[in-house]
Design a protein around this motif. Structure first.
Motif, PDB file in Angstrom:
ATOM      1  N   ASP A 267      19.096 -36.772 -39.497  1.00 30.48           N
ATOM      2  CA  ASP A 267      19.514 -37.762 -38.506  1.00 30.48           C
ATOM      3  C   ASP A 267      21.030 -37.789 -38.352  1.00 30.48           C
ATOM      4  O   ASP A 267      21.561 -37.844 -37.234  1.00 30.48           O
ATOM      5  CB  ASP A 267      19.011 -39.153 -38.907  1.00 30.48           C
ATOM      6  CG  ASP A 267      17.502 -39.279 -38.760  1.00 30.48           C
ATOM      7  OD1 ASP A 267      16.906 -38.402 -38.104  1.00 30.48           O
ATOM      8  OD2 ASP A 267      16.925 -40.232 -39.310  1.00 30.48           O
ATOM      9  N   HIS A 271      23.105 -36.614 -35.051  1.00 27.78           N
ATOM     10  CA  HIS A 271      24.018 -37.591 -34.444  1.00 27.78           C
ATOM     11  C   HIS A 271      25.408 -36.983 -34.277  1.00 27.78           C
ATOM     12  O   HIS A 271      26.064 -37.153 -33.236  1.00 27.78           O
ATOM     13  CB  HIS A 271      24.071 -38.848 -35.310  1.00 27.78           C
ATOM     14  CG  HIS A 271      24.824 -39.982 -34.675  1.00 27.78           C
ATOM     15  ND1 HIS A 271      26.200 -40.112 -34.771  1.00 27.78           N
ATOM     16  CD2 HIS A 271      24.407 -41.020 -33.906  1.00 27.78           C
ATOM     17  CE1 HIS A 271      26.588 -41.175 -34.114  1.00 27.78           C
ATOM     18  NE2 HIS A 271      25.526 -41.755 -33.579  1.00 27.78           N
ATOM     19  N   ARG A 275      27.282 -36.299 -30.606  1.00 32.49           N
ATOM     20  CA  ARG A 275      28.615 -36.832 -30.314  1.00 32.49           C
ATOM     21  C   ARG A 275      29.602 -35.705 -30.020  1.00 32.49           C
ATOM     22  O   ARG A 275      30.497 -35.856 -29.171  1.00 32.49           O
ATOM     23  CB  ARG A 275      29.105 -37.662 -31.495  1.00 32.49           C
ATOM     24  CG  ARG A 275      28.362 -38.990 -31.676  1.00 32.49           C
ATOM     25  CD  ARG A 275      28.398 -39.831 -30.430  1.00 32.49           C
ATOM     26  NE  ARG A 275      27.926 -41.194 -30.664  1.00 32.49           N
ATOM     27  CZ  ARG A 275      27.642 -42.051 -29.708  1.00 32.49           C
ATOM     28  NH1 ARG A 275      27.757 -41.674 -28.428  1.00 32.49           N
ATOM     29  NH2 ARG A 275      27.230 -43.264 -29.986  1.00 32.49           N
ATOM     30  N   SER A 287      20.537 -36.018 -25.732  1.00 36.41           N
ATOM     31  CA  SER A 287      19.387 -36.418 -26.537  1.00 36.41           C
ATOM     32  C   SER A 287      18.800 -35.196 -27.222  1.00 36.41           C
ATOM     33  O   SER A 287      18.891 -34.078 -26.700  1.00 36.41           O
ATOM     34  CB  SER A 287      18.316 -37.093 -25.674  1.00 36.41           C
ATOM     35  OG  SER A 287      17.652 -36.136 -24.861  1.00 36.41           O
ATOM     36  N   CYS A 302      17.223 -38.285 -31.620  1.00 37.36           N
ATOM     37  CA  CYS A 302      18.609 -38.769 -31.549  1.00 37.36           C
ATOM     38  C   CYS A 302      19.032 -38.868 -30.090  1.00 37.36           C
ATOM     39  O   CYS A 302      19.008 -37.865 -29.364  1.00 37.36           O
ATOM     40  CB  CYS A 302      19.542 -37.821 -32.305  1.00 37.36           C
ATOM     41  SG  CYS A 302      21.259 -38.355 -32.339  1.00 37.36           S
ATOM     42  N   CYS A 303      19.389 -40.067 -29.652  1.00 39.67           N
ATOM     43  CA  CYS A 303      19.914 -40.270 -28.290  1.00 39.67           C
ATOM     44  C   CYS A 303      20.783 -41.523 -28.293  1.00 39.67           C
ATOM     45  O   CYS A 303      20.441 -42.526 -27.665  1.00 39.67           O
ATOM     46  CB  CYS A 303      18.790 -40.375 -27.268  1.00 39.67           C
ATOM     47  SG  CYS A 303      17.504 -41.551 -27.719  1.00 39.67           S
ATOM     48  N   PRO A 304      21.917 -41.504 -29.013  1.00 39.43           N
ATOM     49  CA  PRO A 304      22.713 -42.713 -29.214  1.00 39.43           C
ATOM     50  C   PRO A 304      23.312 -43.306 -27.942  1.00 39.43           C
ATOM     51  O   PRO A 304      23.605 -44.498 -27.895  1.00 39.43           O
ATOM     52  CB  PRO A 304      23.811 -42.254 -30.175  1.00 39.43           C
ATOM     53  CG  PRO A 304      23.907 -40.776 -29.963  1.00 39.43           C
ATOM     54  CD  PRO A 304      22.520 -40.327 -29.656  1.00 39.43           C
ATOM     55  N   SER A 305      23.509 -42.485 -26.898  1.00 37.28           N
ATOM     56  CA  SER A 305      24.172 -42.983 -25.692  1.00 37.28           C
ATOM     57  C   SER A 305      23.190 -43.379 -24.596  1.00 37.28           C
ATOM     58  O   SER A 305      23.584 -44.006 -23.616  1.00 37.28           O
ATOM     59  CB  SER A 305      25.140 -41.926 -25.150  1.00 37.28           C
ATOM     60  OG  SER A 305      26.142 -41.624 -26.101  1.00 37.28           O
TER      61      SER A 305
END
Length: 711
Positions: A267, A271, A275, A287, A302-305
């Motif tokens: 993870d 991430h 980024r 993503s 993972c798709c933080p934005s």
């Protein structure tokens, strides 16, 4: 009283008054045009004129007396006058200043630039640099780089060129009226100015501010402009944001690989990867989707934005031929580019749901373990309709490859942990087999040793085969190139021998003078043909000799690269026929090498010759230019030769360093120039050379050399 909002244009030549009127209307000015000096005086005396644009051809005699008359035409105020000249000169500029002109510039000039001159003058700023020894504005306009003249006492720029406007995303008026603190960190600028005053000649890194708010990192060089009582500095700005972004990508990749090697959780690694990619392309939202163990459903890893609600919609979707970009990419096992989500059939079932999140484009690349095994997908979303360029395609390819390494390693770690959890059971179950395992290991070791020896023999055999194949290709090329001149010589000599034998038979029976003259003429022609073909063969043999790279005769010494290039290129360029292309040298001064200057000169001469012969053989779109750059890269030197010519087709690019490969076969080219260059760079100079090209946009040959060649 009538407002002073009229710009009076007095010129007897063509000027795009309509465009000027439209541009000035946005600043609440109107334009009135006249074609004589008397008419101009009449309009100016009537009031309401804010400024006069006066053609020097209408300004009177050598004293340009109409200039002063116009400034005093309005009894209530002085009218600013800007002089326009179709034949500018330093002497005329000085006369304009003595006549009282508020500005002086040359024609023709773009409408936007004329508007800038007008607005500057109306704000009380003088144009054209009357108080300097040179016309700085004209000099700046002709500069290929972004340049700016800064007055450190006033804290404002004084003059600049159009490239500076483009670099900072602001027009000239905005820049000239903005304080330096709004354009960059003034402390950094002050450090550079102090360095210039101390006599240091070096490049400074300063971050300027674009009108959009993003930083523009620039390499800046400064020069003090001599003017008593003022601190004027000329600066040249080169945008290095792209270079920094590429360096950040390289460093980021190294950090990701280090994280994988240290066993950082998947993870965190994904991430970091997301980024990193988002930092490379402004506005992108990334993503990573993983394919579940059943090979049918997706999991959002993972798709933080991306909006959390949108990520929840993706969870558990089954892949298929029409499941957006990611589901389709995993199903097809190939990249899927959707430039407009709202109008693409792949997104039709989800268009309504996606619209509320403002997502308009999505490019997805499958993450592959091997040719047949899909691990997931890497996607790049944008909130605008757009298609990926070449850099973005490479970026998503790199991202999917790094994700593949991270995911595969994480899965192996999970598998390894599963085995570790059962270690005690395995130890108990296999204790009895230790002896057999040891014997098996010893046997396996013997087999591996034999296999290693066999592998070494096989490797040597492959090397020999490669050498023989290369030799065969070389011999075939030599034979092919020499066959034509030698064949021509043989045919001509044979024909001459037959004619000589025939003539000998005719002598016994008697021969006429006309027949003898005809024979002599044919003999002379045959001699010329044989001589030309043998000279061509000798020239080919000489070029073949250059293929063998030999350092025994090469002279090694320390030398400065910029001096070598100047000494080498000056006579080379002078020998070219007109019209010759432009030559641009951008070499870091003082770059010293301990190498073989003769061999390096030979390699560069071949590269330049290749540009002249091939890049500009057809008329290019713009002005033909060859650019040679050099800079230090750690302990290496990076040197490139680039042109803006026809470029190299993709199918030819991978073969440019092959011997005897040429696209101009039969036109006097042997196809050995780049092959010889490759041999010199990789042999004598112990470096590396690559070629990159976009058809229609030119080519770039990049050489990486050690600053000190190995002994």
């Amino acid at each position: 009283m009538e407002p002073n909002n009229t710009i009076l244009v007095a010129t007897g030549t063509s000027l795009d008054v309509a465009a000027l009127e439209l541009a000035l209307a946005t600043h609440q000015y109107r334009v009135e045009s006249v074609t004589s000096g008397d008419h101009a005086l009449q309009v100016a005396a009537g009031g309401g004129v804010a400024l006069v644009l006066l053609d020097t051809a209408l300004a009177g005699s050598a004293a340009l007396e109409l200039t002063g008359q116009l400034t005093q035409a309005d009894a209530n105020r002085r009218i600013p006058v800007l002089l326009m000249s179709h034949r500018p000169s330093q002497e005329e500029q000085q006369r304009a200043a003595r006549a009282g002109a508020d500005g002086y510039f040359s024609l023709p000039l773009a409408t936007t630039s004329v508007v800038d001159h007008v607005l500057f003058a109306l704000q009380g700023q003088r144009i054209g640099g009357f108080d300097l020894e040179v016309n700085y504005h004209m000099m700046a306009a002709s500069s290929p780089d972004a340049v700016m003249l800064i007055d450190m006492d006033s804290g404002h720029p004084v003059d600049l060129n159009h490239r500076a406007e483009q670099l900072l995303g602001r027009n000239a008026l905005e820049l000239l009226t903005a304080p330096l603190s709004a354009l960059c960190d003034q402390a950094e600028l002050n450090v550079m100015m102090q360095s210039v005053l101390a006599g240091e000649l070096k490049v400074h890194r300063i971050a300027f501010r674009h009108s959009s708010g993003r930083p523009v990192d620039c390499n800046v060089r400064g020069v003090r402009i001599a003017k008593p009582g003022r601190r004027l500095f000329h600066i040249r700005m080169v945008d290095v944001t792209g270079t920094q972004r590429a360096e950040a990508l390289r460093v980021g990749q190294e950090q990701l690989l280090e994280m994988m090697a240290r066993g950082v959780p998947l993870d965190d690694t994904l991430h970091k990867l997301v980024r990193l990619v988002e930092s490379q392309s402004p506005g992108v939202l990334c993503s990573v989707m993983l394919l579940a163990a059943d090979g049918q459903h997706m999991h959002c890893a993972c798709c933080p934005s991306l909006p959390a609600a949108y990520a929840a919609l993706l969870e558990g979707l089954a892949i298929g031929p029409g499941v957006g970009s990611c589901g389709t990419a995993m199903h097809r096992r190939e990249a899927v580019v959707v430039s407009d989500i709202e109008n693409d059939p792949l997104w039709a079932p989800y268009a309504e749901q996606v619209r509320e999140y403002g997502l308009r484009a999505c490019w997805s690349m499958p993450i592959m373990q091997d040719e047949h095994t899909v691990l997931g997908s890497f996607a790049m979303y944008y909130r605008t309709v757009r298609h990926p360029d070449a850099d973005e395609q490479r970026l998503i390819g790199v991202a999917s490859h790094l994700a593949s390494i991270a995911i595969e390693r994480a899965r192996r770690e999970v598998e390894l942990e599963r085995h570790r959890s059962h270690l005690e059971e395995l130890v108990e179950a296999r204790t009895a087999e230790l002896t057999r395992a040891k014997q098996h290991a010893e046997l396996t070791n013997e087999e591996l040793q034999a296999a290693l020896e066999n592998l070494s023999l096989t490797q040597e055999e492959l090397v020999r085969r490669d050498k023989l194949a290369a030799l065969g290709s070389l011999v075939a090329g030599v034979a092919h190139e020499l066959n034509t001149p030698i064949g021509n010589s043989l045919v001509t000599a044979s024909t001459l021998a037959d004619q000589t034998a025939s003539l000998s038979g005719q002598i016994d029976a008697g021969i006429r003078r006309s027949e003898l003259d005809a024979y002599l003429e044919r003999a002379r022609e045959a001699g010329d043909i044989i001589q030309r073909n043998l000279q061509r063969a000798a020239k080919l043999v000489a070029s073949f000799k250059e293929i063998a790279v030999d350092t025994t005769d090469a002279q090694r010494r320390r030398f400065f690269l910029d001096e070598l290039l100047q000494d080498m290129l000056a006579p080379l360029w002078a020998s070219l026929p007109q019209p010759r292309p432009n030559l641009v040298l951008d070499v870091v001064p003082g770059l010293q090498l301990d190498s073989y200057p003769g061999s390096l000169s030979q390699a560069l001469a071949h590269l330049v010759d290749n540009c002249i012969v091939h890049a500009f053989s057809t008329a290019p779109g713009g002005e033909p230019t060859v650019t040679i750059t050099a800079s230090a890269q750690g302990s290496d030197v990076l040197l490139s030769v680039a042109d803006n010519g026809a470029g190299i087709a993709a199918e030819h690019l991978r073969r440019v360093f092959d011997p005897f490969f040429t696209t101009r076969l039969g036109a006097g080219q042997s196809g050995l120039g780049l092959y010889i260059t490759h041999n010199i760079v990789t042999g004598v100079l112990a470096g590396h050379i690559t070629a990159a090209s976009t058809p229609g946009c030119g080519s770039t040959f990049t050489i990486r050399l050690p600053a000190a060649a190995p002994l």
